[in-house]
Design a protein around this motif. Structure first.
Motif, PDB file in Angstrom:
ATOM      1  N   MET A   1      -0.591  17.863   2.795  1.00  0.00           N
ATOM      2  CA  MET A   1      -0.905  18.924   1.841  1.00  0.00           C
ATOM      3  C   MET A   1      -2.426  19.088   1.753  1.00  0.00           C
ATOM      4  O   MET A   1      -3.143  18.100   1.616  1.00  0.00           O
ATOM      5  CB  MET A   1      -0.352  18.571   0.452  1.00  0.00           C
ATOM      6  N   PRO A   2      -2.939  20.321   1.841  1.00  0.00           N
ATOM      7  CA  PRO A   2      -4.383  20.540   1.732  1.00  0.00           C
ATOM      8  C   PRO A   2      -4.929  19.966   0.427  1.00  0.00           C
ATOM      9  O   PRO A   2      -4.284  20.044  -0.625  1.00  0.00           O
ATOM     10  CB  PRO A   2      -4.513  22.070   1.760  1.00  0.00           C
ATOM     11  N   ILE A   3      -6.148  19.403   0.506  1.00  0.00           N
ATOM     12  CA  ILE A   3      -6.723  18.752  -0.669  1.00  0.00           C
ATOM     13  C   ILE A   3      -6.958  19.769  -1.791  1.00  0.00           C
ATOM     14  O   ILE A   3      -6.783  19.452  -2.976  1.00  0.00           O
ATOM     15  CB  ILE A   3      -8.026  18.035  -0.294  1.00  0.00           C
ATOM     16  N   ALA A   4      -7.352  20.989  -1.421  1.00  0.00           N
ATOM     17  CA  ALA A   4      -7.575  22.016  -2.444  1.00  0.00           C
ATOM     18  C   ALA A   4      -6.294  22.291  -3.226  1.00  0.00           C
ATOM     19  O   ALA A   4      -6.329  22.470  -4.455  1.00  0.00           O
ATOM     20  CB  ALA A   4      -8.086  23.299  -1.795  1.00  0.00           C
ATOM     21  N   LEU A   5      -5.169  22.303  -2.533  1.00  0.00           N
ATOM     22  CA  LEU A   5      -3.885  22.514  -3.212  1.00  0.00           C
ATOM     23  C   LEU A   5      -3.543  21.322  -4.102  1.00  0.00           C
ATOM     24  O   LEU A   5      -3.010  21.484  -5.210  1.00  0.00           O
ATOM     25  CB  LEU A   5      -2.781  22.744  -2.179  1.00  0.00           C
ATOM     26  N   GLN A   6      -3.851  20.123  -3.612  1.00  0.00           N
ATOM     27  CA  GLN A   6      -3.633  18.930  -4.434  1.00  0.00           C
ATOM     28  C   GLN A   6      -4.435  19.027  -5.739  1.00  0.00           C
ATOM     29  O   GLN A   6      -3.926  18.716  -6.823  1.00  0.00           O
ATOM     30  CB  GLN A   6      -4.058  17.678  -3.678  1.00  0.00           C
ATOM     31  N   ALA A   7      -5.687  19.461  -5.614  1.00  0.00           N
ATOM     32  CA  ALA A   7      -6.527  19.611  -6.803  1.00  0.00           C
ATOM     33  C   ALA A   7      -5.902  20.596  -7.785  1.00  0.00           C
ATOM     34  O   ALA A   7      -5.860  20.345  -8.997  1.00  0.00           O
ATOM     35  CB  ALA A   7      -7.928  20.075  -6.399  1.00  0.00           C
ATOM     36  N   GLY A   8      -5.399  21.709  -7.252  1.00  0.00           N
ATOM     37  CA  GLY A   8      -4.773  22.706  -8.114  1.00  0.00           C
ATOM     38  C   GLY A   8      -3.545  22.166  -8.824  1.00  0.00           C
ATOM     39  O   GLY A   8      -3.329  22.431 -10.015  1.00  0.00           O
ATOM     40  N   LEU A   9      -2.735  21.388  -8.115  1.00  0.00           N
ATOM     41  CA  LEU A   9      -1.524  20.836  -8.727  1.00  0.00           C
ATOM     42  C   LEU A   9      -1.857  19.805  -9.798  1.00  0.00           C
ATOM     43  O   LEU A   9      -1.199  19.750 -10.848  1.00  0.00           O
ATOM     44  CB  LEU A   9      -0.633  20.210  -7.643  1.00  0.00           C
ATOM     45  N   TRP A  10      -2.886  18.982  -9.538  1.00  0.00           N
ATOM     46  CA  TRP A  10      -3.299  18.022 -10.558  1.00  0.00           C
ATOM     47  C   TRP A  10      -3.849  18.741 -11.788  1.00  0.00           C
ATOM     48  O   TRP A  10      -3.595  18.344 -12.925  1.00  0.00           O
ATOM     49  CB  TRP A  10      -4.343  17.059 -10.003  1.00  0.00           C
ATOM     50  N   GLY A  11      -4.613  19.802 -11.553  1.00  0.00           N
ATOM     51  CA  GLY A  11      -5.124  20.591 -12.675  1.00  0.00           C
ATOM     52  C   GLY A  11      -4.008  21.248 -13.459  1.00  0.00           C
ATOM     53  O   GLY A  11      -4.036  21.303 -14.695  1.00  0.00           O
ATOM     54  N   LEU A  12      -2.995  21.742 -12.732  1.00  0.00           N
ATOM     55  CA  LEU A  12      -1.839  22.351 -13.394  1.00  0.00           C
ATOM     56  C   LEU A  12      -1.078  21.315 -14.218  1.00  0.00           C
ATOM     57  O   LEU A  12      -0.615  21.608 -15.327  1.00  0.00           O
ATOM     58  CB  LEU A  12      -0.915  22.974 -12.344  1.00  0.00           C
ATOM     59  N   LEU A  13      -0.960  20.101 -13.670  1.00  0.00           N
ATOM     60  CA  LEU A  13      -0.279  19.033 -14.398  1.00  0.00           C
ATOM     61  C   LEU A  13      -0.989  18.724 -15.708  1.00  0.00           C
ATOM     62  O   LEU A  13      -0.356  18.630 -16.772  1.00  0.00           O
ATOM     63  CB  LEU A  13      -0.209  17.773 -13.540  1.00  0.00           C
ATOM     64  N   SER A  14      -2.306  18.572 -15.646  1.00  0.00           N
ATOM     65  CA  SER A  14      -3.051  18.273 -16.873  1.00  0.00           C
ATOM     66  C   SER A  14      -2.982  19.444 -17.845  1.00  0.00           C
ATOM     67  O   SER A  14      -2.882  19.248 -19.066  1.00  0.00           O
ATOM     68  CB  SER A  14      -4.512  17.942 -16.548  1.00  0.00           C
ATOM     69  N   GLY A  15      -3.016  20.669 -17.311  1.00  0.00           N
ATOM     70  CA  GLY A  15      -2.930  21.844 -18.172  1.00  0.00           C
ATOM     71  C   GLY A  15      -1.558  22.026 -18.799  1.00  0.00           C
ATOM     72  O   GLY A  15      -1.434  22.613 -19.882  1.00  0.00           O
ATOM     73  N   SER A  16      -0.516  21.508 -18.144  1.00  0.00           N
ATOM     74  CA  SER A  16       0.835  21.642 -18.689  1.00  0.00           C
ATOM     75  C   SER A  16       0.986  20.931 -20.019  1.00  0.00           C
ATOM     76  O   SER A  16       1.887  21.238 -20.802  1.00  0.00           O
ATOM     77  CB  SER A  16       1.855  21.100 -17.687  1.00  0.00           C
ATOM     78  N   ALA A  17       0.098  19.973 -20.298  1.00  0.00           N
ATOM     79  CA  ALA A  17       0.146  19.273 -21.583  1.00  0.00           C
ATOM     80  C   ALA A  17      -0.114  20.240 -22.737  1.00  0.00           C
ATOM     81  O   ALA A  17       0.340  20.009 -23.860  1.00  0.00           O
ATOM     82  CB  ALA A  17      -0.878  18.146 -21.596  1.00  0.00           C
ATOM     83  N   LEU A  18      -0.857  21.325 -22.477  1.00  0.00           N
ATOM     84  CA  LEU A  18      -1.071  22.340 -23.510  1.00  0.00           C
ATOM     85  C   LEU A  18       0.254  22.973 -23.929  1.00  0.00           C
ATOM     86  O   LEU A  18       0.507  23.198 -25.113  1.00  0.00           O
ATOM     87  CB  LEU A  18      -2.019  23.426 -22.986  1.00  0.00           C
ATOM     88  N   VAL A  19       1.098  23.255 -22.937  1.00  0.00           N
ATOM     89  CA  VAL A  19       2.407  23.846 -23.225  1.00  0.00           C
ATOM     90  C   VAL A  19       3.289  22.838 -23.958  1.00  0.00           C
ATOM     91  O   VAL A  19       3.991  23.187 -24.911  1.00  0.00           O
ATOM     92  CB  VAL A  19       3.088  24.318 -21.926  1.00  0.00           C
ATOM     93  N   ILE A  20       3.260  21.586 -23.497  1.00  0.00           N
ATOM     94  CA  ILE A  20       4.047  20.537 -24.160  1.00  0.00           C
ATOM     95  C   ILE A  20       3.614  20.400 -25.623  1.00  0.00           C
ATOM     96  O   ILE A  20       4.451  20.343 -26.533  1.00  0.00           O
ATOM     97  CB  ILE A  20       3.879  19.195 -23.424  1.00  0.00           C
ATOM     98  N   GLY A  21       2.309  20.348 -25.840  1.00  0.00           N
ATOM     99  CA  GLY A  21       1.804  20.250 -27.207  1.00  0.00           C
ATOM    100  C   GLY A  21       2.190  21.454 -28.045  1.00  0.00           C
ATOM    101  O   GLY A  21       2.544  21.317 -29.226  1.00  0.00           O
ATOM    102  N   ALA A  22       2.135  22.652 -27.447  1.00  0.00           N
ATOM    103  CA  ALA A  22       2.498  23.868 -28.183  1.00  0.00           C
ATOM    104  C   ALA A  22       3.970  23.847 -28.591  1.00  0.00           C
ATOM    105  O   ALA A  22       4.319  24.246 -29.707  1.00  0.00           O
ATOM    106  CB  ALA A  22       2.207  25.092 -27.322  1.00  0.00           C
TER     107      ALA A  22
END
Length: 252
Positions: free
Chosen positions: A1-22
């Motif tokens: 998997m391209p590293i740039a895509l990995q970065a995006g998925l990790w960022g999405l994972l951390s950002g998903s906590a906003l939805v969980i908290g909401a």
């Protein structure tokens, strides 16, 4: 998997906590003190992460001057942008206190865009850090990801609880946080692509800029909510969060 895509998925994972908290803030009737305590813990976690995962690492890569310039610059840029958004209705975006949110909504009835931009402003530095952490080729900085994830939960929780008191629709609230979570993934990807190949001193400056912005965000938006809800216990709870993140970084 391209590293740039990995970065995006990790960022999405951390950002998903906003939805969980909401979701938690919307459906679970948590008291103000509980919300504030979670906010205090998240603030401590973030302070630990920016101290040991960002500033310390930036100093090792670039030395004092890039770190000092970036740190102050990040705080200055964030403060200026936050000041503008605060005067357009986003001052209390992380507050769960109905009275403050109602006063804010009364002064700026069309503050939806400002609230969204404010939340995006808070999340961009954190997401860029996740992307930049992959530049060294040593894999993702899990402590940074976990710290951002843990700090995003109280942000989404407190803000969603406040929006519910304002009378905002559930679809509007969850849609906003979902888009910001997606933007977090995009920002992490950009953080990797934009600084790939940049000399160590440049990467150090970027990390310091993000750290300065994050610290300014903590003091401006997270600490007030934490202190007003927990008063004399805010410091102790924040220290607990700091210690938890510090222990995680050393164990990792």
């Amino acid at each position: 998997m391209p590293i740039a895509l990995q970065a995006g998925l990790w960022g999405l994972l951390s950002g998903s906590a906003l939805v969980i908290g909401a979701v938690i803030g919307w459906f679970v009737p948590l008291g103000r003190r509980v919300i504030a305590a979670i906010m205090a813990f998240g603030a401590g976690v973030l302070i630990s992460a920016l101290s040991f995962e960002l500033i310390d690492e930036a100093w090792k890569q670039g030395g004092f001057l890039p770190v000092a310039g970036g740190f102050l610059g990040g705080a200055l840029v964030y403060t200026g942008a936050n000041w503008l958004l605060a005067h357009r209705g986003a001052r209390h975006r992380k507050r769960s206190v109905p009275e403050k949110r109602e006063k804010q909504a009364a002064n700026n009835p069309e503050n939806g865009a400002a609230l969204a931009l404010g939340a995006l402003l808070d999340g961009i530095p954190e997401s860029i850090v996740i992307g930049v952490s992959l530049l060294a080729g040593k894999g993702i900085g899990l402590v940074a990801v976990i710290a951002v994830f843990l700090s995003n939960i109280p942000e989404g929780l407190s803000s969603a609880a406040g929006m519910k008191h304002e009378g905002k629709k559930a679809g509007h609230v969850f849609g906003m946080w979902a888009l910001i979570a997606l933007a977090s993934g995009i920002a992490a990807t950009i953080g990797y692509l934009a600084f790939d190949g940049v000399p160590p001193a440049g990467v150090a400056s970027v990390m310091a800029v993000a750290a300065g912005a994050i610290l300014a965000m903590i003091v401006d938006t997270m600490v007030p909510e934490a202190f007003e809800g927990t008063h004399d216990f805010a410091g102790l709870i924040a220290v607990s969060g700091f210690l938890a993140a510090f222990a995680l970084s050393r164990l990792a």
